[in-house]
Design an enzyme around this catalytic site. Structure first.
Site, mmCIF file in Angstrom:
data_model
loop_
_atom_site.group_PDB
_atom_site.id
_atom_site.type_symbol
_atom_site.label_atom_id
_atom_site.label_comp_id
_atom_site.label_asym_id
_atom_site.label_seq_id
_atom_site.Cartn_x
_atom_site.Cartn_y
_atom_site.Cartn_z
ATOM 1 N N LYS A 36 0.818 -1.215 0.000
ATOM 2 C CA LYS A 36 0.000 0.000 0.000
ATOM 3 C C LYS A 36 0.851 1.264 0.000
ATOM 4 C CE LYS A 36 -0.700 0.627 4.976
ATOM 5 N NZ LYS A 36 0.052 1.893 5.015
ATOM 6 N N THR A 37 1.990 1.249 0.707
ATOM 7 C CA THR A 37 2.829 2.453 0.744
ATOM 8 C C THR A 37 3.375 2.761 -0.643
ATOM 9 O OG1 THR A 37 3.449 1.945 3.028
ATOM 10 C CG2 THR A 37 4.795 3.562 1.864
ATOM 11 N N ASP A 218 -3.969 7.691 4.623
ATOM 12 C CA ASP A 218 -3.411 6.351 4.792
ATOM 13 C C ASP A 218 -3.971 5.742 6.079
ATOM 14 O OD1 ASP A 218 -1.860 4.122 4.332
ATOM 15 O OD2 ASP A 218 -0.034 4.990 5.168
ATOM 16 N N GLU A 219 -4.009 4.415 6.152
ATOM 17 C CA GLU A 219 -4.498 3.694 7.339
ATOM 18 C C GLU A 219 -5.888 4.204 7.749
ATOM 19 O OE1 GLU A 219 -3.012 1.161 8.290
ATOM 20 O OE2 GLU A 219 -0.827 1.369 8.122
ATOM 21 N N GLN A 249 -7.727 -4.944 9.323
ATOM 22 C CA GLN A 249 -6.647 -4.553 10.229
ATOM 23 C C GLN A 249 -7.044 -3.383 11.122
ATOM 24 O OE1 GLN A 249 -2.463 -4.961 8.613
ATOM 25 N NE2 GLN A 249 -3.561 -4.864 6.678
ATOM 26 N N ARG A 595 1.947 -11.019 10.241
ATOM 27 C CA ARG A 595 3.293 -10.454 10.421
ATOM 28 C C ARG A 595 4.361 -11.446 9.981
ATOM 29 N NH1 ARG A 595 1.850 -6.062 9.664
ATOM 30 N NH2 ARG A 595 -0.078 -7.165 9.230
#
Length: 738
Positions: A36-37, A218-219, A249, A595
């Site tokens: 995503k970044t 973002d997020e 998330q 993770r």
């Protein structure tokens, strides 16, 4: 070929579509590890390079300064030949609020020299209004106030969301009155008062609409009600708005995050388009199959399914172990297979669970690092020095005034402090002028008057040095001449600590800022908005296994992940039984699993000590969410040979004690506490006693050492902080019990 075209070719098809969609509101559902970044930074670079949007007309917001800094650096790396790219406004939500209020706050009666209170400062302000209450009694009140503010509820509005509680309404009202009287903001105000500004000052709102042509978030799954309302006000008729996030998330509901913001984006911004980023570049297919199996049980989510081109790898494994010590020893065995300590992480639901891992790892020589320990800017000595600086920049700051006016002791007791504050209405709230007035009117004892005059002179001289362009010299002068440096040097000598060194580190951090009063203000604002980026070491830079809560792993990844404590009552916790609670807990499990890059191990204990009490544990319901074909299982959830036995164990009270564990473990079984039969008188602080410290919050007594007047209490706090106290001087309040 233009650089931006090269970067577009490196994206997969959904990622490329997300970059090229700029004609309508856009929701980018970015699954864990889906890049995503890269997408959001390429989209910003594309807007500058291809759409010719001036960088200063782009606003991108996220939730930590670290993420904002990384985003800005990556955009600049994509367009190295464009010097204007530095003008992109890439900030956290709260940093943007501070930026806006520093410029236009006067429109709503706010001076631009306001101090931003953190949680501890806000609690101290509330405690100053209600001195008859202990801080631990006011802490839940302050949390409710923050909860209300995150939802844009005034004291009157908040009553609609809570049971009738007139005392809470009064406390909230008086807190707000005091906060506005001292001219400062708490963290929630950076959003709330920005909303107030944009609502009440149409010309400011129009300026924002004309300034920002593109707004990215973002997020987005971590946004709360207030942040959603702020975004709605920021977006004008011609503004492109795009958000990136993953409802699977969303794990910060306890901080006010509203997963419904991302679930209802399409209805909030008409004609919105949704693009799913489902290809995962981090984990093996076998790990992702487990993750998808878990999260698919949630009802309130956008349908998506992570997949990976990485086939094979070890099949995830579930261990049923006897207790937390067995859990730690099993992990030691697995770690020793390849000694990949740096690439391994032990994940747990609560900070207190780190103790058996720390103990066992020390015993077996396994290097480790604990994430979540006390941060640099939360240390007592650093907060004392900062109080001097906050008071220097805003003399109305009562919290900082009360903290530092008599530290080190200058003869200004609580009574004298109250007398000084009583003069504040005559000085427009300026507490230094109020102190001078109290001295002039002979309201203080000779010793207190002398101490007050010293403090006034000290801050005045420090301010002059800083205003004259000598920031480091001014702060050094304040720390040394106030007596703080000598005070903590003495403590270091007595306790083998490094508090004076931390004061030096504070001055070193200031040296990176402009040597001026504005530089000081910028420094104070930066550390308040994100204390994780200053004065703390990145745990990933240290050697060893990472010990970390599941919440803190957000954004991190490891070669090998051990997810521990998969038991009912612990994960999910006893207090999390509502449908929304269970769905969020399941999302936390999903985040923990995703993770892992190469190896995933899950652990469930049959017996565990929680707050000093040993209980039979039932496997977490989340284990049943996993398709049995996707994992290997070692052990059994039933106790087997442990169904009936007596364990001898130390009571921690210096006398013998026994613990009978009753039968009854397995599917559907209830949790049973171990009944301790103790002999003799119980001391004030037994092992397992829950306690409260004004400095560190809630904790648990984990050990007692020594005897009589030399007895030492070891406490582990929920923050991860560990502290030792002489029993007879321990500034601790017991929680629960008689």
């Amino acid at each position: 070929m233009a650089p931006i075209e090269t970067y577009l070719k490196q994206l997969n098809e959904p990622q490329r579509e997300a970059v090229l969609e700029n004609s309508r509101p856009l929701l980018m559902l970015a699954g864990a590890g889906s890049g995503k970044t890269r997408v959001i930074t390429t989209k910003i670079a594309y807007a500058i390079e291809a759409l010719k949007i001036p960088p200063y007309r782009i606003l991108a917001v996220t939730f930590t300064n670290k993420a904002a800094t990384e985003m800005k650096e990556r955009v600049e790396a994509l367009l190295p030949d464009n010097p204007d790219v530095k003008d992109c406004n890439i900030r956290t939500f709260h940093s943007f609020g501070a930026w806006l209020l520093r410029r236009f706050g006067s429109e709503i009666g706010l001076e631009n020299n306001f101090t931003i209170y953190d949680d501890a400062d806000s609690l101290s302000l509330l405690a100053s209004i209600y001195p008859s209450y202990k801080k631990r009694e006011l802490e839940p009140v302050m949390k409710r106030i923050s909860y209300a503010k995150d939802r844009m509820l005034s004291p009157g509005d908040a009553m609609k969301g809570f049971q009738a509680d007139l005392l809470f309404k009064q406390m909230y009202e008086r807190y707000e009155e005091k906060l506005r009287a001292v001219g400062n903001l708490d963290f929630a105000d950076l959003i709330g008062r920005s909303i107030e500004l944009l609502r009440d000052a149409p010309h400011v709102r129009q300026w924002v609409h004309s300034r920002f042509e593109m707004i990215m978030v973002d997020e987005y799954q971590d946004s709360n009600t207030a942040q959603f309302l702020l975004l709605k006000l920021l977006v004008g008729p011609e503004t492109f708005v795009g958000v990136v996030g993953d409802d699977d998330q969303s794990i910060y509901r306890f901080r006010g995050a509203e997963v419904k913001n991302i679930l209802t984006f399409a209805s909030s911004f008409p004609k919105a388009r949704t693009i799913k980023l489902e290809q995962n570049y981090r984990s093996t297919t076998q790990i992702l199959d487990v993750a998808n199996s878990i999260i698919s049980k949630n009802a309130d989510r956008h349908d998506k399914n992570l997949w990976s081109a990485r086939k094979g790898g070890r099949k995830p494994k579930l261990f049923y172990v006897h207790d937390e010590e067995d859990e730690a020893r099993r992990i030691v065995t697995l770690l020793r297979e390849d000694h990949n300590y740096n690439g391994s992480a032990v994940l747990y639901r609560t900070n207190a669970q780190s103790v058996p891992f720390e103990t066992t790892f020390k015993r077996y020589g396994i290097p480790y690092k604990v994430v979540g320990a006390l941060q640099f800017y939360e240390r007592e000595e650093v907060k004392d020095a900062l109080a001097l600086l906050y008071l220097l920049t805003n003399p109305k700051d009562e919290v900082s005034f009360r903290r530092i006016i008599n530290k080190p002791a200058r003869g200004i007791g609580p009574g004298s402090v109250d007398k000084i504050i009583g003069f504040a209405p005559q000085t427009d709230g300026d507490l230094l002028r109020a102190a001078a007035l109290a001295v002039k009117n002979r309201m203080l004892s000779p010793k207190a008057a002398q101490g007050a005059e010293l403090a006034i002179r000290l801050i005045d001289e420090g301010r002059k040095l800083i205003v004259d362009g000598n920031l480091v010299d001014g702060v050094t002068f304040l720390i040394r001449e106030s007596g703080l440096y000598e005070h903590y040097q003495e403590q270091d000598y007595l306790n083998t600590t490094a508090k004076a060194g931390n004061l030096e580190a504070l001055v070193n951090a200031l040296s990176a800022y402009e040597s001026s009063f504005d530089g000081l203000v910028a420094f104070l604002e930066q550390l308040t908005l994100d204390r994780t980026t200053l004065g703390t070491d990145d745990p990933r830079d240290k050697e060893g296994v990472t010990l970390i809560t599941m919440h803190n792993t957000k954004g991190l990844e490891f070669d090998r992940v051990f997810v521990t404590g998969l038991e009912e009552g612990l994960f999910p916790g006893r207090q999390n039984e509502g449908d929304e609670d269970i769905q969020e807990e399941r999302r936390i499990f999903y985040v923990a699993v995703t993770r892992a890059r190469n190896e995933l191990y899950l652990f469930s204990s049959r017996v565990r000590k929680i707050w000093g009490r040993t209980t039979f544990q039932h496997p977490s319901r989340f284990i049943a969410d996993i398709d049995p074909a996707l994992i290997r299982v070692e052990g059994s959830p039933s106790l087997g040979g442990y169904n009936s036995f007596t364990r001898r164990e130390s009571s921690g009270w210096g006398s013998s004690g026994s613990s009978m564990i009753r039968q009854g473990f397995g599917p559907g079984a209830k949790q049973f506490e171990v009944r301790h039969e103790q002999q003799g008188d119980a001391p004030l602080f037994p092992v397992g006693q829950k306690v409260y410290s004004d400095a560190y919050g809630e904790g648990e007594v984990v050990a007692l050492r020594g005897e009589g007047e030399r007895e030492v209490i070891d406490v582990v706090f929920a923050t991860g902080k560990k502290a030792s106290y002489l029993s007879r001087f321990a500034a601790l309040d017991r929680i629960g019990g008689e």
